[in-house]
Design a protein around this motif. Sequence first.
Motif, PDB file in Angstrom:
ATOM      1  N   GLN A  41     -28.901 -30.649  -6.131  1.00 20.70           N
ATOM      2  CA  GLN A  41     -28.030 -30.919  -7.270  1.00 20.70           C
ATOM      3  C   GLN A  41     -28.508 -32.173  -7.967  1.00 20.70           C
ATOM      4  N   ILE A  42     -28.405 -32.186  -9.278  1.00 21.38           N
ATOM      5  CA  ILE A  42     -28.637 -33.406 -10.038  1.00 21.38           C
ATOM      6  C   ILE A  42     -27.273 -33.885 -10.504  1.00 21.38           C
ATOM      7  N   LYS A  49     -20.167 -36.013 -12.038  1.00 26.05           N
ATOM      8  CA  LYS A  49     -20.338 -34.634 -12.471  1.00 26.05           C
ATOM      9  C   LYS A  49     -21.720 -34.115 -12.096  1.00 26.05           C
ATOM     10  N   THR A  50     -21.757 -32.869 -11.626  1.00 28.46           N
ATOM     11  CA  THR A  50     -23.030 -32.211 -11.357  1.00 28.46           C
ATOM     12  C   THR A  50     -23.576 -31.658 -12.661  1.00 28.46           C
ATOM     13  N   ILE A  51     -24.795 -32.055 -12.993  1.00 27.56           N
ATOM     14  CA  ILE A  51     -25.412 -31.628 -14.246  1.00 27.56           C
ATOM     15  C   ILE A  51     -26.150 -30.304 -14.050  1.00 27.56           C
ATOM     16  N   VAL A  52     -26.971 -30.241 -13.008  1.00 23.34           N
ATOM     17  CA  VAL A  52     -27.795 -29.065 -12.738  1.00 23.34           C
ATOM     18  C   VAL A  52     -27.777 -28.818 -11.235  1.00 23.34           C
ATOM     19  N   SER A  53     -27.786 -27.561 -10.836  1.00 18.79           N
ATOM     20  CA  SER A  53     -27.876 -27.246  -9.415  1.00 18.79           C
ATOM     21  C   SER A  53     -28.757 -26.023  -9.203  1.00 18.79           C
ATOM     22  N   LYS A  83     -37.334 -27.333 -13.423  1.00 18.48           N
ATOM     23  CA  LYS A  83     -37.320 -26.616 -14.705  1.00 18.48           C
ATOM     24  C   LYS A  83     -35.968 -26.742 -15.390  1.00 18.48           C
ATOM     25  N   LYS A  84     -34.889 -26.573 -14.624  1.00 19.12           N
ATOM     26  CA  LYS A  84     -33.549 -26.676 -15.197  1.00 19.12           C
ATOM     27  C   LYS A  84     -33.265 -28.087 -15.706  1.00 19.12           C
ATOM     28  N   SER A  85     -33.726 -29.088 -14.967  1.00 18.06           N
ATOM     29  CA  SER A  85     -33.466 -30.468 -15.401  1.00 18.06           C
ATOM     30  C   SER A  85     -34.278 -30.819 -16.644  1.00 18.06           C
TER      31      SER A  85
END
Length: 120
Positions: A41-42, A49-53, A83-85
Amino acid sequence: MKKKNIQPIEKTKARIRSKVKGTNTKPRLSVFRSNQHIYAQIIDDTIGKTIVSSSTLDKEVRASIESSSPCEASKIVGKSIAKKSLENKIDAVVFDRGGRLYHGRIQALADAAREEGLKF
């Protein structure tokens, strides 16, 4: 009354978490490893808050896992989270290994995320 013993992994996790903080410019990449799966998780700790997981339970990650090797699955999760981040314009993070040693699956995830362009 006896005090409840704190497990060594929890003690290490608390010590690391007190030093590693994620901000909105440099969020925290938190890694959790279970016996079967790995989760990343980022997190922006300033707002909690979780931005990306990403994890081995995601459909696109699960579809791309070909080997039964847990290190290979960790590499795929590392590439996916990077990639998601980068899509969310996050290119630098602080790494939180979750109390585990930087070895094996944790290291494979971190190296794969670095290869995709994430800086930490």
